[in-house]
Write a protein that holds these residues in place. Structure first.
Motif, PDB file in Angstrom:
ATOM      1  N   ASN A 410     -23.156  45.624 -38.496  1.00 31.50           N
ATOM      2  CA  ASN A 410     -21.840  44.997 -38.549  1.00 31.50           C
ATOM      3  C   ASN A 410     -21.147  45.063 -37.191  1.00 31.50           C
ATOM      4  O   ASN A 410     -21.496  45.859 -36.312  1.00 31.50           O
ATOM      5  CB  ASN A 410     -20.985  45.697 -39.600  1.00 31.50           C
ATOM      6  CG  ASN A 410     -21.090  47.208 -39.503  1.00 31.50           C
ATOM      7  OD1 ASN A 410     -22.018  47.784 -40.079  1.00 31.50           O
ATOM      8  ND2 ASN A 410     -20.182  47.847 -38.779  1.00 31.50           N
ATOM      9  N   ASN A 411     -20.135  44.225 -37.026  1.00 28.16           N
ATOM     10  CA  ASN A 411     -19.326  44.261 -35.814  1.00 28.16           C
ATOM     11  C   ASN A 411     -18.341  45.421 -35.840  1.00 28.16           C
ATOM     12  O   ASN A 411     -18.006  45.951 -36.900  1.00 28.16           O
ATOM     13  CB  ASN A 411     -18.566  42.943 -35.642  1.00 28.16           C
ATOM     14  CG  ASN A 411     -19.437  41.864 -35.040  1.00 28.16           C
ATOM     15  OD1 ASN A 411     -19.995  42.043 -33.959  1.00 28.16           O
ATOM     16  ND2 ASN A 411     -19.566  40.744 -35.737  1.00 28.16           N
ATOM     17  N   PHE A 412     -17.865  45.780 -34.658  1.00 31.97           N
ATOM     18  CA  PHE A 412     -16.916  46.881 -34.503  1.00 31.97           C
ATOM     19  C   PHE A 412     -15.751  46.467 -33.612  1.00 31.97           C
ATOM     20  O   PHE A 412     -15.880  45.578 -32.765  1.00 31.97           O
ATOM     21  CB  PHE A 412     -17.589  48.090 -33.825  1.00 31.97           C
ATOM     22  CG  PHE A 412     -18.698  48.717 -34.598  1.00 31.97           C
ATOM     23  CD1 PHE A 412     -18.429  49.667 -35.577  1.00 31.97           C
ATOM     24  CD2 PHE A 412     -20.021  48.373 -34.356  1.00 31.97           C
ATOM     25  CE1 PHE A 412     -19.460  50.265 -36.290  1.00 31.97           C
ATOM     26  CE2 PHE A 412     -21.049  48.971 -35.054  1.00 31.97           C
ATOM     27  CZ  PHE A 412     -20.769  49.912 -36.027  1.00 31.97           C
ATOM     28  N   ARG A 413     -14.630  47.132 -33.803  1.00 33.23           N
ATOM     29  CA  ARG A 413     -13.611  47.220 -32.758  1.00 33.23           C
ATOM     30  C   ARG A 413     -13.934  48.460 -31.945  1.00 33.23           C
ATOM     31  O   ARG A 413     -14.267  49.498 -32.503  1.00 33.23           O
ATOM     32  CB  ARG A 413     -12.200  47.314 -33.331  1.00 33.23           C
ATOM     33  CG  ARG A 413     -11.119  47.588 -32.258  1.00 33.23           C
ATOM     34  CD  ARG A 413      -9.726  47.390 -32.783  1.00 33.23           C
ATOM     35  NE  ARG A 413      -9.471  45.995 -33.065  1.00 33.23           N
ATOM     36  CZ  ARG A 413      -9.177  45.069 -32.150  1.00 33.23           C
ATOM     37  NH1 ARG A 413      -9.119  45.415 -30.854  1.00 33.23           N
ATOM     38  NH2 ARG A 413      -8.943  43.825 -32.487  1.00 33.23           N
ATOM     39  N   TRP A 414     -13.852  48.340 -30.621  1.00 28.56           N
ATOM     40  CA  TRP A 414     -14.169  49.461 -29.744  1.00 28.56           C
ATOM     41  C   TRP A 414     -12.951  49.811 -28.894  1.00 28.56           C
ATOM     42  O   TRP A 414     -12.056  48.976 -28.674  1.00 28.56           O
ATOM     43  CB  TRP A 414     -15.366  49.132 -28.846  1.00 28.56           C
ATOM     44  CG  TRP A 414     -15.230  47.835 -28.095  1.00 28.56           C
ATOM     45  CD1 TRP A 414     -15.616  46.594 -28.492  1.00 28.56           C
ATOM     46  CD2 TRP A 414     -14.594  47.663 -26.814  1.00 28.56           C
ATOM     47  NE1 TRP A 414     -15.277  45.654 -27.549  1.00 28.56           N
ATOM     48  CE2 TRP A 414     -14.655  46.292 -26.509  1.00 28.56           C
ATOM     49  CE3 TRP A 414     -13.994  48.532 -25.901  1.00 28.56           C
ATOM     50  CZ2 TRP A 414     -14.138  45.755 -25.322  1.00 28.56           C
ATOM     51  CZ3 TRP A 414     -13.472  48.005 -24.720  1.00 28.56           C
ATOM     52  CH2 TRP A 414     -13.547  46.638 -24.441  1.00 28.56           C
ATOM     53  N   THR A 460     -13.481  51.314 -35.098  1.00 28.72           N
ATOM     54  CA  THR A 460     -13.350  50.898 -36.493  1.00 28.72           C
ATOM     55  C   THR A 460     -14.389  49.796 -36.757  1.00 28.72           C
ATOM     56  O   THR A 460     -14.833  49.108 -35.835  1.00 28.72           O
ATOM     57  CB  THR A 460     -11.957  50.328 -36.828  1.00 28.72           C
ATOM     58  OG1 THR A 460     -11.666  49.210 -35.964  1.00 28.72           O
ATOM     59  CG2 THR A 460     -10.868  51.375 -36.650  1.00 28.72           C
ATOM     60  N   VAL A 461     -14.707  49.602 -38.010  1.00 30.65           N
ATOM     61  CA  VAL A 461     -15.573  48.480 -38.400  1.00 30.65           C
ATOM     62  C   VAL A 461     -14.716  47.221 -38.383  1.00 30.65           C
ATOM     63  O   VAL A 461     -13.549  47.227 -38.789  1.00 30.65           O
ATOM     64  CB  VAL A 461     -16.150  48.718 -39.805  1.00 30.65           C
ATOM     65  CG1 VAL A 461     -16.851  47.461 -40.326  1.00 30.65           C
ATOM     66  CG2 VAL A 461     -17.116  49.891 -39.781  1.00 30.65           C
ATOM     67  N   SER A 462     -15.278  46.116 -37.857  1.00 34.01           N
ATOM     68  CA  SER A 462     -14.567  44.851 -37.774  1.00 34.01           C
ATOM     69  C   SER A 462     -15.199  43.828 -38.702  1.00 34.01           C
ATOM     70  O   SER A 462     -16.421  43.792 -38.861  1.00 34.01           O
ATOM     71  CB  SER A 462     -14.598  44.313 -36.326  1.00 34.01           C
ATOM     72  OG  SER A 462     -14.123  42.991 -36.270  1.00 34.01           O
ATOM     73  N   GLN A 463     -14.373  42.986 -39.284  1.00 29.54           N
ATOM     74  CA  GLN A 463     -14.876  41.902 -40.138  1.00 29.54           C
ATOM     75  C   GLN A 463     -15.162  40.654 -39.329  1.00 29.54           C
ATOM     76  O   GLN A 463     -15.571  39.619 -39.881  1.00 29.54           O
ATOM     77  CB  GLN A 463     -13.838  41.576 -41.226  1.00 29.54           C
ATOM     78  CG  GLN A 463     -13.544  42.750 -42.138  1.00 29.54           C
ATOM     79  CD  GLN A 463     -14.792  43.328 -42.773  1.00 29.54           C
ATOM     80  OE1 GLN A 463     -15.616  42.604 -43.291  1.00 29.54           O
ATOM     81  NE2 GLN A 463     -14.928  44.654 -42.706  1.00 29.54           N
TER      82      GLN A 463
END
Length: 465
Positions: A410-414, A460-463
């Protein structure tokens, strides 16, 4: 109405019309061509030309010099004088400029002032277009969709000033970006490349990368937020290093506002930033990344660029040398105030380390468990004092296990600071020319290495997809 003559004639006429204490005129002739495609089909192509003229008037006053800038397209013989007068009035209205400096004197100009503007055309894609057709056929047979954009521009700039300065430079700038998607749009991958003339663009190789990445994404793995060993490819490194570059103004650092400010006053020039002997430099003559060898500016901004410095010659500048901060961006005005040498911005950036030879593939092969990114997106500054940035991953984050890519995650916010990352680099690969994903509309010419970071912060996990 009569269109103004050649760019050189227009510059000379504007200078002759000027009644200001100083004047700089910048004529830009732009020729561009582009291709677009979607759903494995070429959709549009086009070419265009444009001309802009900027007049920078300097008016001296008892409190100091002021500058006024007016830039306009489609200038005619009848409107040229109005443009010059508007620039003079803008200078009178502006008040004293804190970046004021004497206009640049002529020197060893270089370039051919008398040469015509250079042009591109749709013909620049003569090898790319049929190669795209072949890629569309492969993608269709493999149940993949290709979307993308290729563009090429040739800007010829003519700069003249009331001091007698006359400079000309023709700058080619090109790029190709391709998105590959599965038919249900659940999987997505991106590749991009900068180029001067498209002679070095291998569409088949780019399509091969997309096919490989979409294949990796056939397996999907959900991971939580956390710190992960992460391989950043050159394009992701380019976006981070560009943000570091444009945040490295000497004035802001001297005034205590940035990560490059020293506690108690002054800057951190000379301090060690990196755990390895990495270097960051700009060079207008860098092969493959050649750029304008003199400064041009139609606005002063951020203590980084000054209109008073138009025409100032640019040369190789080491910003970070052997892991130590070596220089900060400095206008002539700020250099005079701080007894330092000017260090103007240059339109390319090279990050490298001596004897670094590893490719991304070789770094992946040496990874027990970690992440391989494609690119970063929506980068924003959180804290200028640490240069903490935040952003999203995009178009493919891949899980590496026992030296192989085993799926997409999944994508993330970094959240990371490129300055802090310098001190945590575990491995540096071989530098190569690359295209920043987020900043390529503004900054196209970069060469970067892949980096291994042992603990990249996926906050955080990103949508986002």
């Amino acid at each position: 109405m009569t269109r103004a003559g050649t760019p050189q004639e227009t510059v000379e006429r504007a200078l002759a019309l000027s009644k200001a204490d100083g004047c700089v005129v910048l004529a830009t002739e732009r020729s561009e061509a582009n291709l677009r495609w979607a759903n494995n089909t070429l959709t549009t192509n086009g070419s265009m030309r444009s001309r802009k003229l900027a007049v920078i008037s300097v008016v001296n006053g008892t409190a100091g010099a002021a500058a006024g800038v007016i830039e306009q397209s489609a200038v005619t013989d009848e409107t040229l004088e109005n443009l010059v007068r508007a620039s003079e009035q803008a200078a009178r209205n502006a008040g004293p400029a804190d970046d004021a400096a004497p206009l640049v004197d002529p020197g060893d100009e270089g370039g051919d002032w008398t040469a015509r503007p250079e042009e591109t055309s749709i013909g620049v894609f003569r090898e790319v277009a049929p190669a795209l057709g072949a890629a569309f056929g492969r993608a269709g047979s493999e149940q993949r969709l290709l979307f993308g954009f290729a563009q090429h521009a040739l800007e010829t700039r003519y700069l003249g000033s009331s001091t007698g300065l006359r400079r000309r430079h023709a700058q080619p700038t090109g790029s190709i970006e391709v998105n590959g998607k599965s038919p249900d749009f659940a999987r997505s991958a991106w590749v991009g490349q900068s180029t001067r003339d498209f002679a070095d663009v291998d569409v088949g190789a780019l399509d091969g990368q997309l096919a490989q990445r979409l294949g990796w994404a056939a397996r999907s793995v959900e991971l939580p937020a956390g710190r992960y060993e992460t391989i950043l490819p050159p394009t992701a490194v380019a976006d981070l290093m560009f943000y570091l570059y444009v945040s490295s103004g000497a004035r802001d650092a001297d005034e205590g506002r940035t990560v490059f400010s020293k506690a108690g006053g002054g800057t951190r020039i000379g301090e060690t930033l990196a755990s390895q002997p990495i270097s960051m430099r700009s060079d207008p003559a860098e092969p493959g990344l050649e750029c304008e060898p003199f400064l041009t500016a139609t606005a002063s901004y951020g203590g980084l660029v000054s209109v008073f410095d138009n025409g100032y010659p640019l040369r190789t500048t080491d910003w970070v040398r052997d892991g130590k901060l070596a220089e900060l961006i400095r206008t002539r005005a700020w250099a005079a105030k701080t007894a330092a040498e000017p260090a103007p911005m240059i339109d390319n950036l090279i990050v490298e380390a001596p004897d670094a030879t590893a490719s991304v593939e070789e770094m992946v092969a040496r990874t027990g468990r970690g992440l391989l990114l494609t690119c970063l997106w929506y980068i924003r500054e959180v804290d200028p004092q640490t240069l903490l940035l935040t952003g999203l991953t995009r178009d493919g984050v891949y899980l590496v296990e026992d030296g192989e890519v085993t799926g997409a995650v999944n994508n993330f916010r970094w959240n990371e600071s490129p300055v802090d990352l310098y001190g945590r680099i575990a491995e540096i690969g071989r530098s190569q020319r690359c295209l920043p994903r987020e900043w390529n509309d503004y900054f196209n010419r970069t060469a970067m290495p892949p980096l291994r970071i042992p603990d990249f912060n996926m906050s955080t996990v990103s949508q986002a997809s």
